[in-house]
Design an enzyme around this catalytic site. Structure first.
Site, PDB file in Angstrom:
ATOM      1  N   HIS A  65      -2.384  20.518  26.118  1.00  0.00           N
ATOM      2  CA  HIS A  65      -3.076  20.813  24.857  1.00  0.00           C
ATOM      3  C   HIS A  65      -2.550  22.086  24.213  1.00  0.00           C
ATOM      4  O   HIS A  65      -2.328  23.096  24.868  1.00  0.00           O
ATOM      5  CB  HIS A  65      -4.594  20.821  25.005  1.00  0.00           C
ATOM      6  CG  HIS A  65      -5.175  21.904  25.862  1.00  0.00           C
ATOM      7  ND1 HIS A  65      -5.472  23.144  25.369  1.00  0.00           N
ATOM      8  CD2 HIS A  65      -5.530  21.918  27.160  1.00  0.00           C
ATOM      9  CE1 HIS A  65      -6.007  23.874  26.340  1.00  0.00           C
ATOM     10  NE2 HIS A  65      -6.049  23.166  27.438  1.00  0.00           N
ATOM     11  N   ASP A 103      -2.996  28.270  30.049  1.00  0.00           N
ATOM     12  CA  ASP A 103      -3.939  27.266  29.519  1.00  0.00           C
ATOM     13  C   ASP A 103      -3.818  27.171  28.009  1.00  0.00           C
ATOM     14  O   ASP A 103      -4.459  27.947  27.298  1.00  0.00           O
ATOM     15  CB  ASP A 103      -5.358  27.638  29.933  1.00  0.00           C
ATOM     16  CG  ASP A 103      -6.367  26.571  29.571  1.00  0.00           C
ATOM     17  OD1 ASP A 103      -5.953  25.448  29.223  1.00  0.00           O
ATOM     18  OD2 ASP A 103      -7.575  26.862  29.631  1.00  0.00           O
ATOM     19  N   GLU A 148      -8.447  20.678  22.650  1.00  0.00           N
ATOM     20  CA  GLU A 148      -9.049  20.329  23.945  1.00  0.00           C
ATOM     21  C   GLU A 148     -10.252  21.223  24.209  1.00  0.00           C
ATOM     22  O   GLU A 148     -11.284  20.775  24.720  1.00  0.00           O
ATOM     23  CB  GLU A 148      -8.007  20.482  25.060  1.00  0.00           C
ATOM     24  CG  GLU A 148      -8.449  19.921  26.402  1.00  0.00           C
ATOM     25  CD  GLU A 148      -9.236  20.885  27.259  1.00  0.00           C
ATOM     26  OE1 GLU A 148      -9.937  20.446  28.176  1.00  0.00           O
ATOM     27  OE2 GLU A 148      -9.179  22.112  27.028  1.00  0.00           O
ATOM     28  N   GLU A 149     -10.111  22.499  23.853  1.00  0.00           N
ATOM     29  CA  GLU A 149     -11.132  23.473  24.275  1.00  0.00           C
ATOM     30  C   GLU A 149     -12.480  23.279  23.558  1.00  0.00           C
ATOM     31  O   GLU A 149     -13.502  23.655  24.094  1.00  0.00           O
ATOM     32  CB  GLU A 149     -10.625  24.903  24.061  1.00  0.00           C
ATOM     33  CG  GLU A 149      -9.368  25.256  24.854  1.00  0.00           C
ATOM     34  CD  GLU A 149      -9.597  25.363  26.367  1.00  0.00           C
ATOM     35  OE1 GLU A 149     -10.708  25.067  26.833  1.00  0.00           O
ATOM     36  OE2 GLU A 149      -8.635  25.725  27.063  1.00  0.00           O
ATOM     37  N   ASP A 199      -2.624  20.421  32.845  1.00  0.00           N
ATOM     38  CA  ASP A 199      -3.590  21.376  32.303  1.00  0.00           C
ATOM     39  C   ASP A 199      -4.303  22.106  33.441  1.00  0.00           C
ATOM     40  O   ASP A 199      -5.516  22.253  33.442  1.00  0.00           O
ATOM     41  CB  ASP A 199      -4.600  20.657  31.391  1.00  0.00           C
ATOM     42  CG  ASP A 199      -5.496  21.628  30.630  1.00  0.00           C
ATOM     43  OD1 ASP A 199      -5.178  22.835  30.602  1.00  0.00           O
ATOM     44  OD2 ASP A 199      -6.519  21.179  30.084  1.00  0.00           O
ATOM     45  N   HIS A 204      -8.892  31.418  30.387  1.00  0.00           N
ATOM     46  CA  HIS A 204      -9.804  31.712  29.261  1.00  0.00           C
ATOM     47  C   HIS A 204     -10.056  33.208  29.061  1.00  0.00           C
ATOM     48  O   HIS A 204     -11.057  33.585  28.452  1.00  0.00           O
ATOM     49  CB  HIS A 204     -11.169  31.011  29.445  1.00  0.00           C
ATOM     50  CG  HIS A 204     -11.111  29.523  29.363  1.00  0.00           C
ATOM     51  ND1 HIS A 204     -12.247  28.732  29.337  1.00  0.00           N
ATOM     52  CD2 HIS A 204     -10.061  28.667  29.288  1.00  0.00           C
ATOM     53  CE1 HIS A 204     -11.891  27.446  29.267  1.00  0.00           C
ATOM     54  NE2 HIS A 204     -10.574  27.393  29.242  1.00  0.00           N
TER      55      HIS A 204
HETATM   56 ZN   LIG Z   1      -6.809  23.785  29.290  1.00  0.00          ZN
END
Ligand SMILES: [Zn+2]
Length: 458
Positions: free
Chosen positions: A281, A293, A327-328, A355, A425
């Site tokens: 993503h 990520d 995606e998030e 991912d 994140h």
């Molecule tokens: Zn991810």
């Protein structure tokens, strides 16, 4: 030619066998060429450097995410792939000021908590709110203290379980408080929630992520608090005197934005409408550039296709890269890709998602029927020289999941994710946290798996 025969040939290794299929040495040879080319060039890291430096933070709906769409399409076109964009409607949430100050007791060990608003969070009223903090470690504890919750800030302080080897399991268990904590606390009248960040590390980096509101419960502000600050807050609360925090968040949800999934492919020579998909993503969180990520997954997918192109002639079936948007904030890119009218003329045989961070690959998961799994398990022998230790049943991911319903075999390469949640994140998910060789090995594994699947079918 049947996979079973290839399997028999590989299982016997170099021992001469009447079952040994002529194609077996061909796959071993291609796999070795892919491995050598990848480890020599380390192009995945060059792609990642370009993506993270030129596009930067790629929060869904942001101008940087739009720039990343144009950039990655250009990168794939430069690499010689056929490219196009497919539409995705995405949410546009923006972070603003975010502070949490301890206003009493005075002179506390810590004065300001390192926090970050959770994605989708509503803002506090202008000027912020001041409320006493109630700490809980579980939803049961929350319910047990129901009468103490009204107008308070509920502090979910549930650490990730250090004893679990599967860090994704530990993450999932802790992250339920991030996703559901606000809705559960709001049922008892809470004013806001602070959630302990989901990481094993003790530091001052808050880790973002989504909050999921309940449509029938009022929406309250939600923020993640760094683990070191969560520990300090907990120590303060253990003294028994009330702890009051002034919380100020001015995040907002703006109008939806039209964005894109980015597609690149090499058309199959014999069955162009049969697709083997490689994906990650393109959107990231906004505290760092999302190098792991999921910048890693995107560049590994692109590099895997480049590796296939550089060591072989075009595969029999189409190998396609899809860089999914959003995606998030709810995986709408994966959903819209699967639902797009173009899919009606295509058949996705397999989809491989990366991912789980750009770390050293250790395993490979394959969904599908027992029969499909048995046939594709030959990949174990082809992937082992690139560091894969096992191939197991089970695979998939948020973005490729909808393709499973259309019959695609879902695959995921599994890296060693023991340190993934240190950066996940958070502001630590930077280019410097990715190792070029480890990243490349993931691309190599994906390339070999995609190439063999494209030649043999499922
Ligand atoms: Zn991810």
């Amino acid at each position: 030619m049947a996979f079973g025969i290839v399997l028999a040939g590989l299982a016997k290794g170099l021992v001469a066998s009447p079952l040994r299929d002529v194609s077996t040495p061909k796959y071993l040879d291609v796999a070795e060429k892919i491995r050598r080319e990848g480890l020599t060039s380390e192009k995945a890291y060059a792609f990642l450097e370009r993506l993270t430096k030129a596009a930067g933070l790629r929060l869904t709906g942001s101008p940087q995410a739009a720039a990343a769409v144009e950039l990655t399409r250009a990168m794939m076109a430069e690499t010689g792939f056929e490219t196009w964009l497919e539409p995705v409607t995405v949410q546009h949430w923006v972070r603003g000021v975010e502070t949490a100050d301890i206003v009493s007791p005075p002179g506390a060990e810590i004065q300001s908590l390192a926090i970050t608003a959770l994605g989708w969070s509503v803002p506090t009223p202008a000027g912020g709110i001041t409320a006493d903090v109630v700490e809980v470690g579980s939803f049961d504890e929350l319910a047990g203290r129901a009468e103490k919750i009204k107008n308070r800030i509920v502090f979910f302080n549930h650490p990730m379980d250090r004893t679990l080897m599967d860090t994704f399991r530990a993450y999932g268990e802790a992250a339920q408080f991030r996703t559901r904590g606000a809705a559960e606390a709001a049922k008892f009248g809470a004013a806001a929630v602070l959630i302990r960040s989901a990481t094993f590390r003790t530091d001052r980096n808050p880790h973002a992520g989504m909050v999921q509101y309940d449509p029938v419960v009022s929406r309250i502000p939600a923020a993640a608090v760094a683990t070191a600050d969560a520990d300090a807050l907990s120590r303060l609360l253990q003294r028994g005197t009330p702890v009051s925090v002034h919380l100020n968040l001015d995040c907002q949800t703006l109008a939806d934005v039209k964005s894109s999934n980015v597609v690149g492919q090499i058309r199959g020579t014999e069955h162009p409408d049969e697709i083997v998909l490689l994906g990650g993503h393109l959107d990231s969180w906004d505290l760092a550039v999302g190098a792991h990520d999921d910048g890693s997954g995107c560049v590994q997918a692109m590099e895997a296709l480049r590796l296939i192109k550089s060591v072989s002639s075009a595969p029999k079936r189409t190998v396609r890269v899809v860089l999914f948007m959003n995606e998030e904030f709810g995986a709408t890119g994966g959903r819209d890709y699967a639902a797009d009218v173009r899919r009606k003329k295509e058949r996705h045989l397999a989809a491989i998602e990366s991912d789980r961070g750009g770390f050293l690959p250790i395993g490979f998961g394959i969904s599908g029927s027992p029969d499909q799994f048995a046939r594709l398990k030959i990949l174990e022998d082809l992937l082992r020289p690139s560091g894969i230790q096992w191939v197991r049943a089970g695979g998939g991911g948020a973005d490729i999941g909808p393709l499973g319903a259309q019959g695609a075999v879902l695959m995921s390469f599994i890296p060693n994710a023991q340190t993934y949640f240190d950066v996940h994140h958070s502001g630590l998910d930077m280019l410097s946290s990715v190792h070029p060789r480890e990243l490349e090995l993931g691309a190599i594994v994906m390339a070999i798996a995609a190439y063999v699947t494209a030649q043999e079918g499922t």
